[in-house]
Design a protein around this motif. Structure first.
Motif, short mmCIF file in Angstrom:
data_model
loop_
_atom_site.label_atom_id
_atom_site.label_comp_id
_atom_site.label_asym_id
_atom_site.label_seq_id
_atom_site.Cartn_x
_atom_site.Cartn_y
_atom_site.Cartn_z
N TRP A 148 0.87 -1.18 0.00
CA TRP A 148 0.00 0.00 0.00
C TRP A 148 0.91 1.23 0.00
CZ3 TRP A 148 -5.42 -0.61 0.28
CH2 TRP A 148 -6.14 0.58 0.24
N LEU A 149 0.83 2.00 -1.06
CA LEU A 149 1.72 3.14 -1.24
C LEU A 149 1.19 4.39 -0.55
CD1 LEU A 149 4.24 4.38 -2.69
CD2 LEU A 149 2.71 4.90 -4.61
N LEU A 150 2.07 5.07 0.18
CA LEU A 150 1.78 6.39 0.74
C LEU A 150 2.65 7.39 -0.01
CD1 LEU A 150 1.81 5.53 4.56
CD2 LEU A 150 -0.15 5.52 3.00
N ASP A 151 2.02 8.24 -0.83
CA ASP A 151 2.79 9.17 -1.66
C ASP A 151 1.91 10.36 -2.01
OD1 ASP A 151 5.00 10.13 -3.00
OD2 ASP A 151 5.29 8.33 -4.21
N PRO A 193 0.67 -1.49 -11.08
CA PRO A 193 0.55 -2.96 -11.19
C PRO A 193 1.08 -3.72 -9.98
CG PRO A 193 1.43 -2.02 -13.23
CD PRO A 193 1.46 -0.93 -12.20
N HIS A 194 1.89 -3.07 -9.16
CA HIS A 194 2.53 -3.75 -8.03
C HIS A 194 1.83 -3.46 -6.70
CE1 HIS A 194 5.46 -4.14 -11.17
NE2 HIS A 194 5.80 -2.87 -11.11
N LEU A 195 0.74 -2.70 -6.74
CA LEU A 195 0.11 -2.23 -5.50
C LEU A 195 -1.25 -2.85 -5.29
CD1 LEU A 195 0.85 1.61 -5.85
CD2 LEU A 195 2.18 -0.07 -4.54
N THR A 196 -1.59 -3.00 -3.99
CA THR A 196 -2.97 -3.32 -3.60
C THR A 196 -3.79 -2.04 -3.52
OG1 THR A 196 -2.28 -5.28 -2.39
CG2 THR A 196 -4.37 -4.31 -1.76
N GLY A 197 -3.15 -0.94 -3.15
CA GLY A 197 -3.85 0.33 -3.06
C GLY A 197 -2.87 1.45 -2.73
N TRP A 198 -3.40 2.67 -2.62
CA TRP A 198 -2.54 3.79 -2.26
C TRP A 198 -3.37 4.86 -1.57
CZ3 TRP A 198 -1.88 9.02 -3.95
CH2 TRP A 198 -2.87 9.48 -4.80
N THR A 199 -2.72 5.70 -0.79
CA THR A 199 -3.36 6.82 -0.11
C THR A 199 -2.49 8.04 -0.29
OG1 THR A 199 -4.32 5.35 1.56
CG2 THR A 199 -4.20 7.70 2.10
N GLU A 200 -3.12 9.15 -0.60
CA GLU A 200 -2.36 10.39 -0.79
C GLU A 200 -1.84 10.90 0.56
OE1 GLU A 200 -2.82 14.87 -2.75
OE2 GLU A 200 -4.47 13.42 -2.85
N ALA A 223 -2.56 9.32 7.15
CA ALA A 223 -2.93 8.45 6.03
C ALA A 223 -2.84 6.98 6.42
CB ALA A 223 -2.01 8.75 4.84
N ALA A 224 -1.81 6.65 7.18
CA ALA A 224 -1.62 5.25 7.56
C ALA A 224 -2.72 4.76 8.50
CB ALA A 224 -0.25 5.07 8.21
N ARG A 225 -3.15 5.61 9.41
CA ARG A 225 -4.20 5.20 10.34
C ARG A 225 -5.50 4.88 9.60
NH1 ARG A 225 -2.19 5.14 15.18
NH2 ARG A 225 -0.75 6.76 15.96
N ALA A 226 -5.75 5.59 8.50
CA ALA A 226 -6.93 5.28 7.69
C ALA A 226 -6.80 3.90 7.06
CB ALA A 226 -7.12 6.35 6.62
N VAL A 227 -5.59 3.52 6.70
CA VAL A 227 -5.37 2.18 6.15
C VAL A 227 -5.50 1.13 7.24
CG1 VAL A 227 -3.76 0.70 4.89
CG2 VAL A 227 -3.83 3.15 4.39
N VAL A 228 -4.97 1.43 8.41
CA VAL A 228 -5.04 0.50 9.54
C VAL A 228 -6.50 0.18 9.90
CG1 VAL A 228 -4.57 0.26 12.01
CG2 VAL A 228 -2.79 1.12 10.47
N ASP A 229 -7.39 1.14 9.69
CA ASP A 229 -8.80 0.94 10.03
C ASP A 229 -9.44 -0.15 9.17
OD1 ASP A 229 -8.74 2.85 11.99
OD2 ASP A 229 -9.55 4.45 10.74
#
Length: 448
Positions: free
Chosen positions: A58-61, A70-77, A89-95
């Motif tokens: 999961w990319l944070l960028d 193609p290499h990611l499950t998802g990403w968050t700005e 951003a990471a805490r939103a993914v952790v949820d």
């Protein structure tokens, strides 16, 4: 092991797709690994591609993924250089997902990534170790106090202090910014007459996201002798060297007196990999710096008084050095990086025995590129890649105004280091740069 030179880049790629290091397939880990930044496609995609075989990424960028997608499950700005933005951003993914670790390969982002891992209480770069590596004065002091050989050095705030330090150390000396990497602002000063200009350049050097210091310049004894770098892994406190790169010699000319990299050679059977003195120095260095569960890139000089650590970077090396290591040994650094991020034992068994190398091409003077002509790659002759790094209209400079301003690189493999170096030279001779003068002279550009 396969005989030296038997495999090609295509064969190594098949090993990577199969999981590398002789595995029948990459065992996927349960959960998600957060990736802080991704670097450039040319130099970092191979790591992301392999890492995706081992875990959901999961990319944070700060920009939507393109080649990374193609290499990611998802990403968050998120702003990757801002720990607060990363944590939000990471805490939103952790949820919504089980986050098991943090991964980062970028020098400018490794400190925010360490703060993120600490905030989430998951495996990732160690904040203490990253700080010890990033602050070169701190590195020197810790290694010196542990009895490891270090160059005479002083940390200074201004030119007067730099001049006094250089007189005490004795010329030639090296000036370098305390917190930068990749050779930015680093120069060899041969005399007091050169110090004023080169010290000013070191003070002016910067890179977004990298910390600066009020007392921010190191003046160091120049260490003579061959240069090597070692990409290694620390798992559960145990350090293992993976890839040892010999630096291709820098020729006097346009890049002097700066420490711009011109190329590297990696051999799977380099005898230094098993040198007990080098292994002892590397192991103790990482223990002293507090590195635990990480991949690092350590620069070392082979001096008359033994192996001297120049610096330790808390991430994998750049310049495709880990990829050369993969081509030479079959050990996949992308898979190892994920294992380390998850704190599971990495697979480190070589399956190839050969040499791979890369040579970077720089202009002889600042220029505007008209065209770069490159030969066709030919794996049958060991020429695996020839890549033009500049397009028509691009500008290419030289240090100190232009850093890493390469216009092409060649990448070769062979059975021996000498053969590989000869292939690199022959391939480089076939690259042609057609260029004209810059529309604005470098000194005028700097003044503006």
């Amino acid at each position: 092991m396969k005989p030296a030179g038997e495999a090609t880049e295509e064969a190594a790629g098949e090993a990577m797709a199969a999981g590398g290091t002789g595995a029948a397939g990459a065992d996927r880990a349960a959960g998600t690994v957060l990736v802080v930044g991704s670097g450039t496609q040319e130099y970092r995609e191979y790591l992301l591609r392999s890492a995706a075989l081992r875990a959901d990424l999961w990319l944070l960028d700060d920009a939507a993924p393109t080649w990374q997608a193609p290499h990611l499950t998802g990403w968050t700005e998120a702003d990757p250089g801002d720990p607060h933005s990363l944590i939000r951003a990471a805490r939103a993914v952790v949820d919504v997902r089980k986050v098991r670790g943090v991964l980062c390969h970028e020098e400018a982002l490794i400190l925010p990534a360490a703060r993120l891992a600490e905030a989430l209480d998951v495996p990732g770069p160690s904040l203490t170790a990253v700080r010890n590596c990033r602050d070169k004065h701190r590195t020197r002091a810790l290694l010196r106090d542990a009895g490891l050989p270090q160059p005479r050095h002083a940390v200074v705030a201004d030119l007067a202090e730099a001049a006094a330090a250089a007189e005490w150390i004795g010329y030639p000396v090296v000036v370098k910014p305390r917190g930068l990497g990749a050779g930015r602002g680093v120069a060899l000063v041969r005399s007091a007459a050169e110090l004023r200009e080169l010290f000013a350049e070191a003070r002016a050097a910067h890179w977004p996201g990298v910390p600066t210091y009020r007392v921010g310049i190191l003046v160091e004894e120049y260490l003579d002798g061959p240069e090597i770098s070692v990409d290694g892994v620390v798992h559960a406190g145990r350090y293992t060297p993976l890839f040892l790169a010999r630096r291709l010699s820098r020729k006097e000319g346009a890049l002097s007196p700066y420490f711009e990299e011109t190329g590297h050679l990696v051999s799977a059977d380099d005898p230094l990999l098993d040198d007990p003195a080098l292994r002892w120095v590397l192991d103790k260095t990482h223990r002293v710096l507090g590195v635990n569960d990480a991949m690092t890139h350590t620069q070392v000089r082979l001096t008359a008084r033994g192996f001297v650590v120049v610096e330790v970077n808390g991430r994998l090396g750049g310049d495709l050095v880990p990829y050369l290591g993969f081509l030479a040994t079959g050990i996949d650094p992308g898979l190892v990086a994920v294992d380390v991020a998850l704190r599971v034992p990495p697979r480190l068994t070589p399956v190839l025995t050969r040499t791979a190398g890369i040579r970077f091409l720089h202009p002889q003077e600042p220029c505007r590129v008209e065209h770069v002509t490159v030969p066709q790659a030919d794996a049958t002759k060991g020429l695996l890649r020839v890549v033009a790094l500049a397009a028509p209209g691009d500008e290419r400079g030289l240090p100190p105004l232009g850093h890493l301003q390469r216009y092409a690189y060649v990448l070769c493999e062979a059975g021996t280091p000498a053969e590989c170096a000869a292939r690199l030279d022959a391939a480089a001779d076939q690259v042609r740069l057609k260029a004209g003068p810059l529309s604005v002279a470098p000194d005028e550009r700097a003044a503006s």
